[in-house]
Design a protein around this motif. Sequence first.
Motif, PDB file in Angstrom:
ATOM      1  N   ILE A 129       0.851  -1.193   0.000  1.00 33.70           N
ATOM      2  CA  ILE A 129       0.000   0.000   0.000  1.00 33.70           C
ATOM      3  C   ILE A 129       0.885   1.242   0.000  1.00 33.70           C
ATOM      4  N   ASN A 130       0.491   2.213  -0.824  1.00 33.16           N
ATOM      5  CA  ASN A 130       1.175   3.495  -0.810  1.00 33.16           C
ATOM      6  C   ASN A 130       0.412   4.402   0.145  1.00 33.16           C
ATOM      7  N   GLN A 131       1.061   4.840   1.222  1.00 31.86           N
ATOM      8  CA  GLN A 131       0.361   5.597   2.261  1.00 31.86           C
ATOM      9  C   GLN A 131       0.958   6.974   2.434  1.00 31.86           C
ATOM     10  N   GLU A 132       0.070   7.951   2.545  1.00 37.22           N
ATOM     11  CA  GLU A 132       0.539   9.302   2.827  1.00 37.22           C
ATOM     12  C   GLU A 132       0.606   9.480   4.343  1.00 37.22           C
ATOM     13  N   LEU A 133       1.729   9.986   4.847  1.00 37.57           N
ATOM     14  CA  LEU A 133       1.846  10.205   6.291  1.00 37.57           C
ATOM     15  C   LEU A 133       1.509  11.658   6.591  1.00 37.57           C
ATOM     16  N   LYS A 134       0.546  11.843   7.464  1.00 40.53           N
ATOM     17  CA  LYS A 134       0.177  13.219   7.815  1.00 40.53           C
ATOM     18  C   LYS A 134       0.792  13.569   9.167  1.00 40.53           C
ATOM     19  N   PRO A 135       1.283  14.800   9.313  1.00 40.39           N
ATOM     20  CA  PRO A 135       1.867  15.183  10.610  1.00 40.39           C
ATOM     21  C   PRO A 135       0.848  15.005  11.733  1.00 40.39           C
ATOM     22  N   TYR A 136       1.317  14.480  12.839  1.00 38.79           N
ATOM     23  CA  TYR A 136       0.434  14.238  13.986  1.00 38.79           C
ATOM     24  C   TYR A 136       0.900  15.158  15.096  1.00 38.79           C
ATOM     25  N   HIS A 140      -0.446  15.621  24.794  1.00 37.68           N
ATOM     26  CA  HIS A 140      -1.048  14.485  25.502  1.00 37.68           C
ATOM     27  C   HIS A 140      -1.073  14.731  27.010  1.00 37.68           C
ATOM     28  N   ILE A 141      -2.190  14.380  27.603  1.00 32.27           N
ATOM     29  CA  ILE A 141      -2.297  14.452  29.071  1.00 32.27           C
ATOM     30  C   ILE A 141      -2.693  13.063  29.573  1.00 32.27           C
ATOM     31  N   GLU A 167      -8.712  12.827  21.149  1.00 31.94           N
ATOM     32  CA  GLU A 167      -8.741  11.361  21.200  1.00 31.94           C
ATOM     33  C   GLU A 167      -8.745  10.918  22.647  1.00 31.94           C
ATOM     34  N   GLU A 169      -8.310   7.449  25.068  1.00 39.11           N
ATOM     35  CA  GLU A 169      -8.023   6.021  25.231  1.00 39.11           C
ATOM     36  C   GLU A 169      -7.955   5.716  26.710  1.00 39.11           C
TER      37      GLU A 169
ATOM     38  N   MET B 145       5.264   9.150  31.688  1.00 37.90           N
ATOM     39  CA  MET B 145       3.874   8.861  31.347  1.00 37.90           C
ATOM     40  C   MET B 145       3.723   7.392  30.930  1.00 37.90           C
ATOM     41  N   LEU B 152      -0.896   0.726  27.507  1.00 37.73           N
ATOM     42  CA  LEU B 152      -1.685   1.727  26.784  1.00 37.73           C
ATOM     43  C   LEU B 152      -0.865   2.335  25.650  1.00 37.73           C
ATOM     44  N   SER B 166       6.918  10.535  10.334  1.00 38.65           N
ATOM     45  CA  SER B 166       6.328  11.793   9.891  1.00 38.65           C
ATOM     46  C   SER B 166       7.042  12.995  10.516  1.00 38.65           C
ATOM     47  N   ILE B 170       8.965  12.612   6.599  1.00 34.31           N
ATOM     48  CA  ILE B 170       8.654  11.564   5.612  1.00 34.31           C
ATOM     49  C   ILE B 170       7.155  11.630   5.329  1.00 34.31           C
ATOM     50  N   LYS B 171       6.835  11.871   4.058  1.00 36.51           N
ATOM     51  CA  LYS B 171       5.429  12.146   3.730  1.00 36.51           C
ATOM     52  C   LYS B 171       4.730  10.963   3.093  1.00 36.51           C
ATOM     53  N   ASN B 172       5.533  10.039   2.586  1.00 41.26           N
ATOM     54  CA  ASN B 172       4.936   8.945   1.827  1.00 41.26           C
ATOM     55  C   ASN B 172       5.698   7.648   2.057  1.00 41.26           C
ATOM     56  N   ILE B 173       4.986   6.567   2.325  1.00 39.52           N
ATOM     57  CA  ILE B 173       5.654   5.277   2.491  1.00 39.52           C
ATOM     58  C   ILE B 173       4.940   4.206   1.658  1.00 39.52           C
ATOM     59  N   PHE B 174       5.677   3.173   1.301  1.00 38.47           N
ATOM     60  CA  PHE B 174       5.072   1.946   0.766  1.00 38.47           C
ATOM     61  C   PHE B 174       5.183   0.912   1.879  1.00 38.47           C
ATOM     62  N   ILE B 175       4.095   0.256   2.161  1.00 40.12           N
ATOM     63  CA  ILE B 175       4.108  -0.642   3.316  1.00 40.12           C
ATOM     64  C   ILE B 175       3.387  -1.955   3.004  1.00 40.12           C
TER      65      ILE B 175
END
Lengths: 173, 192
Positions: A129-136, A140-141, A167, A169, B145, B152, B166, B170-175
């Motif tokens: 799969i070709n996946q675009e990584l988006k900045p995250y 977090h607390i 989010e 969890e 933490m 968790l 990211s 790195i904006k794009n990967i093949f996985i």
Amino acid sequence: MEKTRTTLDIDEIKKHPKNPKRHNDKLIEESIKDLGYVDDIIVDENNVILAGHGRLDALKKLDYKKVDVIRISGWSEIQKERFMLLSNKSVESGGWDNEKLKMFEKDFLKNVGFQEDEFTFFEEKLSEINQELKPYKKTHILLSFPPDKFLKIKKFIDEILKIGEIEYEQGSN
Amino acid sequence: MSKVQTDNSYFFDKVMLRFNHLPNKDIIKVLDCYAGNNFLWDRVKSLTKKNIEYVGIDFRKSKNNLEGNNLKFIKTIDIFKYDIIDLDAYGVPYLLLKIILDKFQKIDYNKRKNEECVFFITFIQSLFGSLPFGMLSEIGYPKKMVKKIPTLFYKNGIEKFKRFLSNYGIKNIFIRSTPDKRKNYISFVLNK
């Protein structure tokens, strides 16, 4: 049991009358032709084969006159028959490690007797799969509390979650 | 080197991931940081007509290996000479990858050759497997933490690894991932 090495005229070597094993004669012949006679035939004190019937046929076809053998003396008939069956069955029942077979080239495996229908393990199992990584970018607390305080805290969490892009969890140790 | 064990499962998927993403050059220089017995790249070489100049690093002796600790070697090797950097680890190659990615981030903008370096990474997280504190810290979960409730933070390791990548731009990967997402074979490109 005594084990010795000797050389016999090929016509002195006799097949075991109860040998049930079939062989890929062409493959054994090609192997001996290509690499030589490496794996000695095993005979008893009467020159009856306990292991190596396929090799004897191939050596005759390749016009060998003298053959090195390993001679086993002192076994009972039962022990001889047990060895004759075990030496084939133990190899046959071992199977192959497909992950390691894949380290060889297909043509190389075909040349040593593998058939096309045995190569399903060469198939790719996982889709790519070709996946675009988006900045995250989030903060977090970690909120730790005794379980009996959960209901008191939950109403606040519900309020917080209404803000959006949050989010949540939960876990316990 | 954090792990000596190598991952031989999904061998053909790993071969094809590499074969499909070979750089478009006639001579390709490969630095394989978890080289093992060189089986993987021997197999890739047998499939391509391209000239592959291969150097491996491993504790194991093999024909094309620099023998020893990859963490030590990587600090002294000029990694920018290579068109491919391969981290086929059995686990999470966080420490080594961080050193390499940090080096890429520090390249002087004016000295960039605008050439591509292809990375191949194997990321494996066992069923109750932990994730490196350093990696979690870089994506916003400090050790203090994580230590309060590790399970968790060890959930869904591959998604956390993607966040780590990211952060390095790195904006794009093949996985290729196993259905349980525990074994992941990744390729991406960085400019050098």
